[in-house]
Design an enzyme around this catalytic site. Structure first.
Site, short mmCIF file in Angstrom:
data_model
loop_
_atom_site.label_atom_id
_atom_site.label_comp_id
_atom_site.label_asym_id
_atom_site.label_seq_id
_atom_site.Cartn_x
_atom_site.Cartn_y
_atom_site.Cartn_z
N GLU A 23 0.83 -1.21 0.00
CA GLU A 23 0.00 0.00 0.00
C GLU A 23 0.87 1.26 0.00
O GLU A 23 0.66 2.21 0.75
CB GLU A 23 -0.95 0.01 1.20
CG GLU A 23 -2.06 -1.03 1.08
CD GLU A 23 -3.16 -0.86 2.10
OE1 GLU A 23 -4.31 -1.21 1.80
OE2 GLU A 23 -2.89 -0.38 3.22
N GLU A 59 -6.45 -7.60 -0.65
CA GLU A 59 -6.94 -7.61 0.73
C GLU A 59 -8.44 -7.34 0.67
O GLU A 59 -8.86 -6.19 0.51
CB GLU A 59 -6.26 -6.56 1.61
CG GLU A 59 -4.84 -6.86 1.98
CD GLU A 59 -4.28 -5.86 2.99
OE1 GLU A 59 -5.08 -5.13 3.62
OE2 GLU A 59 -3.04 -5.78 3.12
#
Length: 589
Positions: A159, A235
């Site tokens: 991320e 995710e």
């Protein structure tokens, strides 16, 4: 050619169409004797893949030493067990992992250097990463798909678009994997936000998204970012983590299953976060720090498909039904809940006061001003600071810069107050009984920040301490990692009055047949718990969690030992093992 490749709209594995049906399972949050059980349950739910982060800080606690690859950190064994179960593996080595893990997985010996620009192409940072990979990749290469192993893809960073936009850094990481023999598919993952995707992706590397709802919108943003290639949610958030003092977060199983169905109906691949959360054993939990410092609790149950103790929860059965609509699910019954230890009480009849033991546990470092835990060379645990107060009477202690993260203050052995980073505390009124009274400050590291710009924030006393404006000097600074209570000399508690200062408490209990259990501590306030030397983690009556998970493999037939480090006064002398977890009042999101 790598085993896993991409087409204009999907994946091929060894040349055949393949959809990633993965679940997150962090080996370092599960007792290693239970890895096989959790992997089998992943396969039985219909998953063909598991995903795991790698915690750099625990694999390489010493920058000059060898990697730690044994016990709960035996990643090669975990990968072999996954392959034995017929599962593929997605590896996410970071170097940053977040994961609500202490320091986001970055080593403290690296983050404590204020001159290093973390997660950038700063050669001091990338050089440390390179040296880590030089040791890690030889241990991993036999387990990569190119060598016949289970690892089919490797993530580049984590991320990153939420943190920075240094594309040279991302390219350095991708090249670092390739130059060390990683032929497998590389991918990045970012929140499904156009700016994050743009900053965190890399040409020639698969872009994946992270989200837990708004499936159509999130997949649409992924497609806008890359006009072709597989749609992959790296995710898929089905629950959430908890902070001390907050609620226990849960998500309705039917709601999560409906969104999973939307994902799979769109042809996307998925990694369920978390399939099995596990536990932040010991001092491994992380913390967030946006407007205030908020440490994560010991349980990482995450309201996952498998509960913290590995039992199938409502999501397990709901997801198995959804997956069966889109792929084959093993023709075997869903697993049953595991055996639990019968409820029992433990009498804690041994005692040892902590502060008088400080010099025996660790030699003090003498300094004019308090040293941080980093300056003491300490990664986790506690630090004790001692000096004297120059005058008697009422006054104000001022802690310049505050504390990291929670400090208990005692004058001549009597508790006088607590300061917390969470509340931005810096001052404490005290009454000093005599000139030359002893001031003791016991500081607890509650977990390293794991997200955002405050990673590496120092622990301990963070500046000068003054009394009524006069700076206190001449400190004895004791590092107290307290990772093993085996050396603590216990004495019978007897009929003495209740303890009002930090102390270890010891008791024994009998077990007929070891099984999972949950430790309940009614009447106790805050501290740490160990069973047979295994560090279960932190307890705190602030909640939300009211029990600590005790993995069955840490117990043994016959006599067992329980040790508590209780930081505050208590009249309790008993603890209780129960067959039911209590993670606190629920908040559905």
């Amino acid at each position: 050619m790598p085993a896993l490749t991409t087409t204009s709209d999907g994946f091929l594995l060894h040349g055949e169409p393949f959809r990633i049906l993965s679940g997150a399972l962090h080996y370092f949050r599960v007792h290693p004797d239970l890895w096989s059980d959790r992997l089998r349950k992943a396969r039985l739910m219909g998953l063909n893949t598991v995903e795991t982060y790698l915690p750099w800080n625990h694999h390489q606690p010493d920058p000059e030493g060898p990697l730690v690859l044994d016990g709960i950190l035996d990643l090669p064994r975990f990968l072999r067990l996954a392959q034995d179960e017929g599962l593929h593996v997605l590896l996410r080595p970071g170097p940053f992992i977040c994961a609500e893990w202490d320091g986001g997985g970055l080593p403290d010996w690296l983050t404590s250097d204020p001159d290093i620009r973390l997660r950038t192409s700063d050669p001091r940072f990338t050089g440390a990463v390179d040296r880590y990979l030089d040791q890690l990749l030889p241990a991993l290469r036999p387990h990569l798909a190119a060598a016949g192993g289970p690892v089919i893809a490797v993530q580049v960073e984590n991320e990153y678009g939420a943190y920075g936009d240094d594309s040279a850094y991302l390219k350095h990481l991708a090249d670092a994997f390739r130059s060390r023999g990683v032929e497998e598919l590389l991918f990045t993952c970012d929140q499904a936000d156009p700016e994050h995707l743009a900053a965190g992706s890399l040409p020639g590397v698969l872009t994946a998204g992270t989200f837990g709802s708004r499936v159509e919108q999130s997949l649409g943003r992924l497609r806008e970012h890359r006009s072709e290639g597989p749609l992959f949610c790296a995710e898929f958030w089905i629950g959430w983590f908890d902070h001390w003092g907050g609620p226990h977060h849960v998500r309705d199983a039917a709601d999560a299953a409906a969104d999973l169905d939307r994902l799979l109906s769109a042809g996307a691949s998925v990694n369920i976060y978390m399939f099995h959360g596990g536990t932040n054993f010991g001092f491994t939990n992380g913390a967030n720090h946006k407007h205030a410092y908020t440490p994560t609790i010991t349980s990482y149950d995450y309201d996952s498909a498998l509960t913290e103790c590995g039992d199938p929860g409502p999501k397990y059965h709901a997801f198995r039904e959804v997956i069966a609509r889109h792929a084959s699910v093993p023709d075997e019954p869903a697993p049953e809940p595991g055996a639990k230890l019968p409820s029992a009480e433990v009498e804690l009849d041994g005692r040892a006061l902590l502060l008088p033991l400080a010099e025996a546990l660790a030699a003090p470092v003498r300094a004019d001003a308090p040293l941080t835990m980093g300056e003491l060379g300490q990664r986790t645990g506690y630090a004790l600071y001692r000096t004297t107060l120059p005058a008697a009477g009422d006054g104000l202690l001022h802690f310049g810069g505050g504390v990291g993260d929670r400090a208990q203050v005692l004058v001549d052995g009597a508790p006088v107050g607590v300061l917390e980073r969470e509340r931005h505390d810096e001052t404490l009124p005290v009454r000093v009984p005599r000139s030359g009274a002893t001031l003791e400050v016991l500081v607890e590291n509650m977990g390293g920040v794991n997200y955002g710009p405050r990673i590496g924030a120092p622990k301990g006393l963070l500046g000068p301490v003054s009394f009524n404006g006069d700076t206190l000097r001449g400190w004895d600074c004791h590092p107290l990692p307290l990772d093993d209570p085996g050396a603590v000399p216990f004495s019978p508690a007897g009929e003495t009055a209740a303890v009002t200062v930090p102390a270890f408490h010891h008791g024994t209990f009998e077990v007929a047949a070891p099984a999972d259990a949950f430790l309940a501590l009614p009447g106790w306030t805050k501290g740490q718990a160990w069973v047979n030397g295994f560090h279960l983690g932190r307890y705190w009556n602030r909640g939300p969690q009211r029990t600590l998970y005790v993995p069955g493999p840490v117990l043994r037939p016959g006599a067992n030992e329980l040790v508590l480090l209780e930081l505050h006064g208590t009249t309790a002398t008993r603890a209780r093992f129960t067959d039911t977890p209590d993670l606190g009042p629920e908040n559905t999101w």
